[in-house]
Write a protein that holds these residues in place. Structure first.
Motif, short mmCIF file in Angstrom:
data_model
loop_
_atom_site.label_atom_id
_atom_site.label_comp_id
_atom_site.label_asym_id
_atom_site.label_seq_id
_atom_site.Cartn_x
_atom_site.Cartn_y
_atom_site.Cartn_z
N UNK A 236 0.79 -1.18 0.11
CA UNK A 236 -0.03 0.02 0.02
C UNK A 236 0.78 1.40 0.03
N UNK A 237 0.19 2.37 -0.27
CA UNK A 237 1.00 3.57 -0.09
C UNK A 237 1.69 3.93 1.27
N UNK A 238 0.86 3.47 2.31
CA UNK A 238 1.24 3.70 3.52
C UNK A 238 2.66 2.64 3.98
N UNK A 239 2.37 1.74 3.44
CA UNK A 239 3.46 0.67 3.73
C UNK A 239 4.78 1.03 2.86
N UNK A 244 10.27 2.84 2.92
CA UNK A 244 11.07 3.55 1.81
C UNK A 244 12.06 4.66 2.59
N UNK A 245 11.45 5.20 3.61
CA UNK A 245 12.06 6.22 4.14
C UNK A 245 13.71 6.05 4.62
N UNK A 278 5.52 5.71 -5.46
CA UNK A 278 5.31 4.84 -4.38
C UNK A 278 3.95 4.05 -4.39
N UNK A 279 3.92 2.97 -3.60
CA UNK A 279 2.55 2.55 -3.54
C UNK A 279 2.35 0.89 -3.97
N UNK A 280 1.22 0.51 -3.99
CA UNK A 280 1.05 -0.83 -4.35
C UNK A 280 1.25 -0.92 -6.00
N UNK A 281 1.27 -2.18 -6.59
CA UNK A 281 1.46 -2.08 -8.13
C UNK A 281 0.64 -1.15 -9.22
N UNK A 282 -0.59 -1.14 -8.87
CA UNK A 282 -1.62 -0.42 -9.43
C UNK A 282 -1.39 0.97 -9.19
N UNK A 283 -0.98 1.50 -8.01
CA UNK A 283 -0.88 2.87 -7.64
C UNK A 283 0.55 3.26 -8.63
N UNK A 284 1.50 2.59 -8.45
CA UNK A 284 2.86 2.83 -9.09
C UNK A 284 2.58 3.10 -10.62
#
Length: 341
Positions: A236-239, A244-245, A278-284
């Motif tokens: 997810x975006x949150x994960x 990543x930070x 960033x995010x899941x595959x669809x978000x990316x």
């Protein structure tokens, strides 16, 4: 560009693995996975005197990848051109052109670190002038049966490049640059321009527009625009933001210390804004299309694996997931990157 974009990956120079051989094996498998997933390009970077587990010869690594793949384009991203004699580069490019069946693109840059230039006799203040001469000489070598060049930094008498390149006219040359002079140089002397992953998408859009304008001013057609982005694909975006930070902030600290153009930031969200995928595959996948729409990029290249992670197995899974997400959307023109000239 229309409403389509080609998508690639950029491989890291190092990873948490026990040997250089293991690193090269893993990177090769990841590139083969990217090819199988329908991605279009892999970019191979260059730095010198880096980690013990790493590589310092992108043309050699590109040869390895060319021998293990069939359709994906392979580019240096980027070769520090002033550190090389143009004839050596032209010979290597020609052989890669034949080995890959015309799938190799030479991505070059002037370099920004003394460690990448000074051991080869190039002073940081003269690198831009040396690169311009190298680009002119390289074009002559790749396109003329007999070439000679007499410059302040590059000079050679009449020479025949043998064998000749496989690609008609010549293999494509893309220039990674950020200064206005560098963008004009890309428009005059090269077949494309590469935007680094340090700047925001908004900044990349502005410079891409400047590149296209410079091409028109120079009486040439704008070439391929490549926009590189740091990326983290997760559940997810949150994960993605959470994980990543710690991986990417040291990278931008390094860029800042080395004068690569990174600015100070107060938080990860500030650093990530308009910059990271960033995010899941669809978000990316959606973010890739949005970057392409905003910048006019013909190619968006993602750093999916970083020195601090993810692991090799996680990277393979993320490459496959990204390929599947891209295939579901309207904006990805898959495989066999078109002739760049």
């Amino acid at each position: 560009m229309g409403n389509t974009v080609r998508v690639g990956i950029a491989i890291p120079l190092t990873a948490d693995v026990p040997s250089v051989g293991r690193l090269l094996d893993e990177l090769t498998e990841e590139v083969m996975a990217a090819e199988a997933a329908g991605l279009d390009l892999v970019m191979v970077p260059e730095h010198h005197q880096g980690p013990t587990i790493g590589y310092a010869s992108p043309l050699t690594v590109a040869t390895l990848l060319a021998a293990q793949t069939q359709t994906i384009k392979i580019a240096t991203g980027v070769l520090v051109l002033p550190a090389y004699h143009p004839l050596h580069v032209a010979e290597a490019v020609t052989m890669l052109d034949h080995i890959s069946g015309g799938r190799f693109v030479l991505g070059v840059g002037a370099g920004y670190q003394p460690v990448d230039l000074e051991p080869f006799g190039v002073a940081l203040p003269t690198r831009a002038a040396a690169m311009e001469e190298s680009l002119e000489a390289l074009r002559l070598l790749l396109t003329k049966d007999v070439a000679a060049y007499a410059g302040q930094h590059v000079a050679f008498g009449r020479v025949r490049l043998r064998p000749r390149p496989l690609t008609q006219q010549a293999p494509a040359v893309w220039l990674g640059s950020w200064s206005p002079a560098g963008v004009r140089r890309a428009a005059r002397l090269c077949d494309g321009w590469i935007a680094d992953p340090i700047r925001t998408a908004n900044e990349a859009a502005g410079m891409a527009a400047a590149y296209r304008s410079a091409a028109c001013d120079a009486g040439t057609s704008p070439g391929t625009v490549v926009v590189m982005r740091e990326a983290w694909l997760d559940d997810s975006d949150a994960a993605a933001r959470r994980n990543f930070a710690a991986v990417i902030e040291p990278v931008f600290d390094y860029y800042r210390r080395r004068g690569a153009g990174a600015r100070a930031h107060n938080s990860f969200d500030e650093l990530a804004a308009d910059r990271f995928v960033l995010g899941d595959a669809d978000q990316c996948a959606a973010m890739v299309w949005e970057v392409s729409r905003r910048t006019g990029a013909d190619v968006v290249t993602l750093h999916l694996r970083h020195p601090g992670g993810p692991s090799h197995s996680e990277t393979l899974a993320r490459i496959r997931a990204l390929g599947e997400a891209l295939s579901r959307g309207p904006g990805h023109r898959s495989n066999n990157l078109a002739d760049e000239r």
